[in-house]
Each structure stands twice: as structure tokens, then as C-alpha cells.
Motif scaffolding. Sequence first.
Motif, PDB file in Angstrom:
ATOM      1  N   ILE A  85       3.758  12.494   7.493  1.00  0.00           N
ATOM      2  CA  ILE A  85       2.337  12.653   7.807  1.00  0.00           C
ATOM      3  C   ILE A  85       1.767  11.284   8.124  1.00  0.00           C
ATOM      4  O   ILE A  85       1.937  10.325   7.359  1.00  0.00           O
ATOM      5  CB  ILE A  85       1.569  13.304   6.642  1.00  0.00           C
ATOM      6  N   GLU A  87      -1.466   9.001   8.833  1.00  0.00           N
ATOM      7  CA  GLU A  87      -2.922   8.878   8.634  1.00  0.00           C
ATOM      8  C   GLU A  87      -3.483   8.062   9.790  1.00  0.00           C
ATOM      9  O   GLU A  87      -3.036   6.941  10.043  1.00  0.00           O
ATOM     10  CB  GLU A  87      -3.193   8.219   7.272  1.00  0.00           C
ATOM     11  N   ILE A 103      -3.653  13.775   1.420  1.00  0.00           N
ATOM     12  CA  ILE A 103      -2.278  14.024   1.866  1.00  0.00           C
ATOM     13  C   ILE A 103      -1.357  14.237   0.669  1.00  0.00           C
ATOM     14  O   ILE A 103      -0.562  15.178   0.631  1.00  0.00           O
ATOM     15  CB  ILE A 103      -1.775  12.858   2.739  1.00  0.00           C
TER      16      ILE A 103
END
Length: 278
Positions: A85, A87, A103
Amino acid sequence: MSIPKQVGVLGGGRMGAGIAHSFLAAGASVTVVDVNDAAVTAARERIAQDVAGSFARGAEGSPEEWMDRLTVTTDPAAFAHHPLIIEAVPESIELKISSFRTIAEHSPAAAIATNTSSLSVTDLAGIVDNDVIGLHFFNPVPASKLVEIVVADSTPPSLVKDAKVWVEGLGKTPIVVKDSPGFASSRLGVAIAIEAIRMVEEGVASAEDIDQAMVLGYKFPVGPLALTDIVGLDVRLGIAEYLESSLGPRFAPPQLMRDMVARGELGRKSGKGFYDYR
């Protein structure tokens, strides 16, 4: 493995949309999470424009197939089970801290990559139990060939190795730097930009002539003031203020820079900066 099959992106602004497009182009399924329905709609439109641009340049397949691999939502629970993931929220330490916690809550096993251009990756990594690394993409992401991999104190070597493979899988070139204020690219880029802005402020030369000096004399692809317009004066002001607090007065923002930001002259995104885009 060249890239993860599923990638999450938190933040669908200009950078987040560009990052999502890059992973779609490389064959991944991408989930973008943003704050509200309006932001979700805008993010999808940005990504669709980038995808259309790829096919205008001769990409293979179909835009529909790429967009079918895209999910854009307000629900961070959609990040569950994503191995990576990224950011990509604005350059605010408070916002990034909140984003990291979001997250980690929804995807505790994921590797988290931050797209910060100057903030401490080590400090951000200390907020969560996830493995954390910096993946600093450059604007505009689809056209940029560089990704700066920033290694925090706690970043495992295996994640650095994986990150190099991911970047190369996107068709970009990785450089690896130790976590330090401004890393390599922002520190050097802002230093040059600040001096160029001081020269305009002091009447040494026009913005056009300063940029021409660097493009024709030093083979820069774009001058430092035109590049500041592309990045955004507000973004570079924030970086300069952070570097000043970390590294000292040599990074102090010129008053002209502060005045332009106060007037809303932020560069391309506002229609006016050192050049007029209206």
C-alpha cells in the motif's frame, strides 16, 4: 515477481493517480482510497485521463481492461490482503501519521510505502508495526523515469530488494538513499530552486533567462523555475521550511517564494507561478 498483483494507493490526487496508473500499466490490480465521493470521482477521472494518454502513445490492450482492474473507494477496508500500500497524501506530517494508522488498521500485514518527498521515513515507520519504505515518485508520474527508494532505519533489506524489482517492473529506474532530510532529489532540487528564486528576487536575471542558463548551459531538461511551477510553489515551500528546520538557514525560503504562495501563485495548478499558464 516484478510487481505485486494487488496494490493499494491512499490518496487519489495528482501523485496518487499517477502512481495508480503506473501499476495498472504494469498489469496490477489497483485499489485507490480517498476521503469522500467527490475526491473518488476526481481520482477516477485523473486515472482515466492518464490511461487514455497511454493508449494515445500506443499502449497494448484496451483502456477498458486497464480500468476494470481499478477500484476507487472511500472505504479503507478495501485494502485488506493487499501486500503493498502506497501512501500518497499531501505533504503534511499530521496527515501522513493519520494515513499510516488507517493503513495499519485495515492491512496490518502489508508493506507500506510513503511517497513523501522530504519527511522522515524512519519517523513514519515508528508509528506502525508494518514494514515501511519510501517510494518517492516524481511528477508527472507517467512520464518520469526515476523513483527514489528511501531506506528507513527499520526497513528490512528484503523490502529494499523487492522495491528495486517493483520500480524496474514499472519501467522506471530506482536509486537507493538513506533516510535523511530531503533525501537526495528534494535536497538538491530545492537548493537549486531556492537560489534561482533568490536571483529573481534580487533582479539578477529574469525567470526565463535563469531557466535558459540551466537548460542550455547545464543540459537540464527543464529550468529550475519552470520545474518549481510544475511541482507547485506551495509544495516546495513546505519542503524548504522542513529542510531549514533540519539542516539550517541555507534552506531558508526566499521572501518572494512566500509572497507568491500567499497570493495563490502556485504554478501550473493555479494557472500562474513564475510563468503564466492562463
